[in-house]
Design a protein around this motif. Structure first.
Motif, PDB file in Angstrom:
ATOM      1  N   ASN A 178      26.714 -13.757  18.593  1.00 49.13           N
ATOM      2  CA  ASN A 178      27.882 -13.101  18.807  1.00 49.13           C
ATOM      3  C   ASN A 178      27.480 -14.372  20.274  1.00 49.13           C
ATOM      4  OD1 ASN A 178      30.363 -11.374  17.972  1.00 49.13           O
ATOM      5  ND2 ASN A 178      28.121 -11.002  16.820  1.00 49.13           N
TER       6      ASN A 178
ATOM      7  N   GLU B 220      27.691  -2.874  13.722  1.00 49.88           N
ATOM      8  CA  GLU B 220      26.344  -2.672  12.847  1.00 49.88           C
ATOM      9  C   GLU B 220      24.970  -2.850  14.322  1.00 49.88           C
ATOM     10  OE1 GLU B 220      23.820  -4.149   9.504  1.00 49.88           O
ATOM     11  OE2 GLU B 220      25.048  -5.522  10.205  1.00 49.88           O
TER      12      GLU B 220
ATOM     13  N   LEU C  43      22.558  -0.374   5.949  1.00 50.72           N
ATOM     14  CA  LEU C  43      22.115  -0.015   7.769  1.00 50.72           C
ATOM     15  C   LEU C  43      23.037   1.273   7.656  1.00 50.72           C
ATOM     16  CD1 LEU C  43      20.595  -3.781   9.156  1.00 50.72           C
ATOM     17  CD2 LEU C  43      19.665  -1.005   7.716  1.00 50.72           C
TER      18      LEU C  43
ATOM     19  N   GLU D  38      18.481  -7.343  11.983  1.00 56.24           N
ATOM     20  CA  GLU D  38      20.313  -7.771  11.702  1.00 56.24           C
ATOM     21  C   GLU D  38      20.711  -7.962  13.458  1.00 56.24           C
ATOM     22  OE1 GLU D  38      20.716  -9.085   9.107  1.00 56.24           O
ATOM     23  OE2 GLU D  38      22.052  -7.674   7.823  1.00 56.24           O
ATOM     24  N   LEU D  39      20.057  -6.505  14.218  1.00 56.97           N
ATOM     25  CA  LEU D  39      20.722  -6.878  15.529  1.00 56.97           C
ATOM     26  C   LEU D  39      20.769  -8.345  16.298  1.00 56.97           C
ATOM     27  CD1 LEU D  39      21.891  -5.070  17.736  1.00 56.97           C
ATOM     28  CD2 LEU D  39      19.809  -4.546  18.617  1.00 56.97           C
TER      29      LEU D  39
ATOM     30  N   LEU E 266      22.880 -10.451  14.797  1.00 52.96           N
ATOM     31  CA  LEU E 266      24.026 -10.201  15.233  1.00 52.96           C
ATOM     32  C   LEU E 266      23.968 -11.051  17.212  1.00 52.96           C
ATOM     33  CD1 LEU E 266      25.345  -7.067  14.641  1.00 52.96           C
ATOM     34  CD2 LEU E 266      26.268  -8.704  14.175  1.00 52.96           C
TER      35      LEU E 266
ATOM     36  N   VAL F 162      12.709   1.032   8.465  1.00 57.31           N
ATOM     37  CA  VAL F 162      14.768   0.747   8.667  1.00 57.31           C
ATOM     38  C   VAL F 162      14.624   0.152   9.575  1.00 57.31           C
ATOM     39  CG1 VAL F 162      16.484   2.335   8.465  1.00 57.31           C
ATOM     40  CG2 VAL F 162      14.786   2.204   6.794  1.00 57.31           C
ATOM     41  N   VAL F 163      14.545   0.870  11.000  1.00 56.19           N
ATOM     42  CA  VAL F 163      14.205   0.368  12.429  1.00 56.19           C
ATOM     43  C   VAL F 163      14.071  -1.025  12.603  1.00 56.19           C
ATOM     44  CG1 VAL F 163      13.630   0.526  14.185  1.00 56.19           C
ATOM     45  CG2 VAL F 163      14.234   2.965  12.941  1.00 56.19           C
TER      46      VAL F 163
ATOM     47  N   PHE G 136      21.847   3.690   6.374  1.00 54.94           N
ATOM     48  CA  PHE G 136      20.782   4.428   7.414  1.00 54.94           C
ATOM     49  C   PHE G 136      20.717   4.850   7.920  1.00 54.94           C
ATOM     50  CE2 PHE G 136      18.579   1.581   3.539  1.00 54.94           C
ATOM     51  CZ  PHE G 136      17.500   2.704   2.975  1.00 54.94           C
TER      52      PHE G 136
ATOM     53  N   LEU H 162      13.857  -3.307  10.244  1.00 54.50           N
ATOM     54  CA  LEU H 162      15.333  -4.191   9.659  1.00 54.50           C
ATOM     55  C   LEU H 162      16.287  -4.006  10.090  1.00 54.50           C
ATOM     56  CD1 LEU H 162      16.003  -5.528   6.212  1.00 54.50           C
ATOM     57  CD2 LEU H 162      16.499  -2.990   6.135  1.00 54.50           C
ATOM     58  N   GLY H 163      16.794  -3.110  11.030  1.00 55.03           N
ATOM     59  CA  GLY H 163      18.388  -2.795  11.778  1.00 55.03           C
ATOM     60  C   GLY H 163      17.703  -4.376  12.524  1.00 55.03           C
ATOM     61  N   PHE H 164      16.741  -3.301  13.365  1.00 56.47           N
ATOM     62  CA  PHE H 164      16.843  -5.085  14.765  1.00 56.47           C
ATOM     63  C   PHE H 164      16.888  -6.246  14.153  1.00 56.47           C
ATOM     64  CE2 PHE H 164      13.750  -7.447  17.435  1.00 56.47           C
ATOM     65  CZ  PHE H 164      13.351  -7.204  18.617  1.00 56.47           C
TER      66      PHE H 164
ATOM     67  N   PRO I 207      32.522  -6.689  20.802  1.00 56.07           N
ATOM     68  CA  PRO I 207      33.202  -7.636  19.705  1.00 56.07           C
ATOM     69  C   PRO I 207      32.909  -7.256  18.459  1.00 56.07           C
ATOM     70  CG  PRO I 207      31.560  -9.352  20.917  1.00 56.07           C
ATOM     71  CD  PRO I 207      31.503  -7.397  21.357  1.00 56.07           C
TER      72      PRO I 207
ATOM     73  N   SER J 239      32.026  -7.669  14.881  1.00 58.29           N
ATOM     74  CA  SER J 239      30.519  -8.286  14.271  1.00 58.29           C
ATOM     75  C   SER J 239      29.235  -7.280  14.757  1.00 58.29           C
ATOM     76  CB  SER J 239      30.543  -9.763  14.563  1.00 58.29           C
ATOM     77  OG  SER J 239      30.329  -9.896  15.686  1.00 58.29           O
ATOM     78  N   TYR J 240      29.791  -6.093  16.535  1.00 56.32           N
ATOM     79  CA  TYR J 240      29.053  -5.828  16.713  1.00 56.32           C
ATOM     80  C   TYR J 240      28.970  -4.458  15.873  1.00 56.32           C
ATOM     81  CZ  TYR J 240      26.742  -8.660  20.093  1.00 56.32           C
ATOM     82  OH  TYR J 240      25.709  -9.895  20.662  1.00 56.32           O
TER      83      TYR J 240
ATOM     84  N   ILE K  54      21.047   4.635  16.408  1.00 56.41           N
ATOM     85  CA  ILE K  54      19.569   5.031  15.447  1.00 56.41           C
ATOM     86  C   ILE K  54      18.093   5.355  16.715  1.00 56.41           C
ATOM     87  CG2 ILE K  54      18.653   5.396  13.310  1.00 56.41           C
ATOM     88  CD1 ILE K  54      19.041   2.518  12.689  1.00 56.41           C
TER      89      ILE K  54
ATOM     90  N   PHE L 270      22.380   0.402  15.704  1.00 51.57           N
ATOM     91  CA  PHE L 270      21.358   0.385  14.758  1.00 51.57           C
ATOM     92  C   PHE L 270      20.823   1.109  17.045  1.00 51.57           C
ATOM     93  CE2 PHE L 270      17.670  -2.057  17.188  1.00 51.57           C
ATOM     94  CZ  PHE L 270      16.666  -1.718  16.544  1.00 51.57           C
TER      95      PHE L 270
END
Lengths: 287, 304
Positions: free
Chosen positions: B104, A262, A221, B96-97, B100, B89-90, A224, B92-94, A257, A259-260, A269, A266
């Motif tokens: 956290n 990524e 990611l 993962e966010l 995360l 792609v965006v 990308f 998919l990234g969302f 942190p 782990s942020y 982007i 994001f």
């Protein structure tokens, strides 16, 4: 200040490694027409193949060559076996096929090697000080290799016939075909190129940290994001995007942190797509 | 017996997910590869509200659907105009966010530890009755979802959505604000995903971030493609075929001793990946799929 410089240095090393898959992703996106989700697997396969060779006590240069050969074979195999047969179908078909290949290859790696992490047998190193930052000699070597690979691609695009053909197809596929450029052979050359680049990045990442079945997927990611940031129409924009992404994500984790990483990518982007949908270095055309 | 219940419950929950995704991708052509994000939002909303704040389940489930739907609204506004490749792609990234964020925000979500002690809807009736009654409730909600999708499919809205998918500029030329309809579909589909997430959380009674990896999104796509993208009830069939395969091969584990449990699990997902590739190559319209009807979709445009 020292902390900032240290994180910036780490960011540059990460950016240089990310630049290799980012450049490949941009090329595939531009020439074959879809975001290639199985790109992470190419990185992982190369890392595992090279690791398997080192654990069979082969010299490191043989191991790296074997790793890259495996990545290239996997990339060309995917192209010939799947993507080429889907040419002309909607982008979504190609993308979903790459999802399937990603699953197949990732779990294939787990099937063969298990899900424990592995490490390259490299000597532990102390950081050397360069001004106010300290880097491991290995990091400097990785940086040099990544930059050399980028320079090699740049040279290939400018000076060799196959590179110029790739650029021609990427600029205007129909026109390129009219000028007698064979898309089949150029596409195979492109898949070899992007797979080798991904393989180099995978092996470098494996040397820097550890080798896991999700080694490639974990940075996919980010790659990308780098490709989108730089503008997918411009492979070298993607490489510059990768350096920016490396810098921003490493500097960002000073305050957030770890782990942020990524997450920062994001957010970046999302911002770029809203403000400049074609990326920083892409043609300014509306999507 | 309880194993059979779990297979059925997972089949129904995946059927709901596939129905919601079908509304987005099959009816409207929205490519949402961040689908699991809304499942996670729904699951965590309901878990936190019932476990930490003692909300009744009915209210918590409604909140889960609502919050997942609301969360998709800004994402839709930001991204729905992007081309499909960027959107894939965006989103998919969302997703993962979102994972995360869950990892956290330990104070709220307990991070990687996960949330335990989520109750099944009929826990008060004792352990023997709780599972079958909960299963019936899940079946009823899945049936209602299917009914909702069927109604949408046969309404003027459904025709408009198919028109947008077939030819967005033509729909725009007819004076339809296609962007706001696409956002609407994203919101409805995400609400369904959120509700399915809440059902899942209360069925398995324990949730943690790693349950919401992109693999859930991929599995939903596989169920949808197996059953036939755009068909009304195909996604339900696809979901059950997928779950029967995944769960059935777990049973196989007790009988096959050549491979380790780990290898067998890996083999299972290798087969899933391979089936996905083969479907795309040879049966793009699903195992019971219809052949693509180009002329029909043109007629739909003029009707809408």
């Amino acid at each position: 200040m020292v902390i900032l410089a240290q994180h910036a240095a780490d960011g540059i090393v990460l950016g240089a490694i990310l630049a290799l898959p980012a450049l490949g992703l941009a090329l595939i996106w531009r020439i074959a027409g879809f975001p290639h989700l199985a790109h992470g697997s190419l990185m992982t396969i190369a890392a595992y193949a090279a690791w398997a060779a080192t654990s069979a006590h082969l010299p490191i240069w043989v191991a790296v060559t074997l790793g890259l050969l495996f990545a290239a074979a996997a990339g060309v195999g995917m192209h010939l076996g799947v993507y080429q047969r889907l040419a002309g179908r909607p982008m979504l078909s190609l993308f979903i096929a790459s999802v399937g290949l990603e699953l197949f290859l990732r779990y294939g790696v787990i099937f063969v090697f298990g899900s424990d992490f592995q490490t390259f047998p490299l000597p532990a190193q102390r950081g050397i000080r360069l001004g106010i930052v300290s880097l491991r000699p290995l990091d400097l070597l990785l940086l040099a290799v990544a930059l050399l690979a980028l320079a090699g691609v740049w040279w290939m695009f400018r000076r060799t016939q196959v590179g110029r053909r790739m650029r021609a197809i990427s600029d205007n596929a129909a026109l390129a075909r009219l000028s007698g450029i064979s898309p089949q052979r150029t596409l195979i050359a492109m898949w070899i190129l992007v797979s080798v680049l991904a393989g180099i990045a995978g092996i470098l990442l494996g040397m820097r940290n550890v080798i896991t079945p999700t080694l490639g997927w974990d940075v996919l990611l980010l790659a990308f994001a780098a490709a989108i940031l730089g503008g997918i129409t411009n492979p070298f924009g993607a490489a510059i995007g990768a350096f920016l992404m490396g810098l921003v994500s490493q500097i960002g984790i000073i305050w957030l942190p770890t782990s942020y990483e990524e997450g920062i990518a994001f957010a970046l982007i999302a911002l770029v797509l809203v403000v400049r949908p074609r990326g920083l270095f892409g043609e300014s055309v509306r999507i | 017996m309880s194993y059979l219940y779990t297979v059925l419950a997972f089949g129904l929950i995946y059927a709901m997910l596939a129905l919601g995704l079908n509304l987005q991708m099959g009816f409207t052509g929205i490519i949402n590869f961040g689908y699991v994000a809304f499942v996670a939002i729904g699951a965590y909303t309901s878990a936190i509200l019932t476990v930490n704040y003692g909300w009744p389940i009915a209210l918590a489930w409604s909140a889960a659907a609502l919050l997942a739907a609301l969360a998709s609204y800004p994402l839709g506004l930001l991204t729905i105009r992007l081309g499909g490749d960027y959107l894939a792609v965006v989103t998919l990234g969302f997703s993962e966010l979102v994972v995360l964020f869950i990892l956290n925000q330990r104070g709220l979500t307990r991070g990687a530890m996960g949330i335990v002690g989520i109750h099944q809807p009929f826990a008060a009736f004792g352990p023997t009755l709780s599972a079958p009654l909960s299963l019936l409730l899940i079946a009823a909600i899945t049936a209602l979802t299917a009914l909702l999708i069927w109604r949408i499919g046969h309404s003027p809205l459904g025709r408009l959505l198919r028109a947008i998918q077939a030819n967005e500029s033509a729909a725009q030329a007819l004076g339809k604000n296609t962007v706001s309809y696409k956002v609407l579909v994203l919101v409805i589909g995400s609400g369904i995903a959120g509700l399915a997430g809440a059902l899942y959380a209360h069925w398995v009674q324990y949730i943690s971030p790693e349950q919401f990896s992109p693999d859930v999104t991929f599995n939903t796509f596989i169920a949808l493609i197996l059953g036939g993208v755009g068909s009304l009830f195909g996604p339900i069939v696809g979901a059950f075929v997928l779950i029967l395969f995944l769960q059935g091969s777990i049973v196989l584990q007790d009988y096959v001793h050549v491979l380790s449990a780990n290898q067998l699990a890996a083999l299972r997902f290798m087969i899933v990946g391979l089936v996905l590739v083969l479907l795309i190559l040879f049966r793009p319209n699903g195992i019971l799929g219809k052949t693509p009807a180009r002329h029909e979709s043109r007629r739909e445009v003029s009707k809408a």
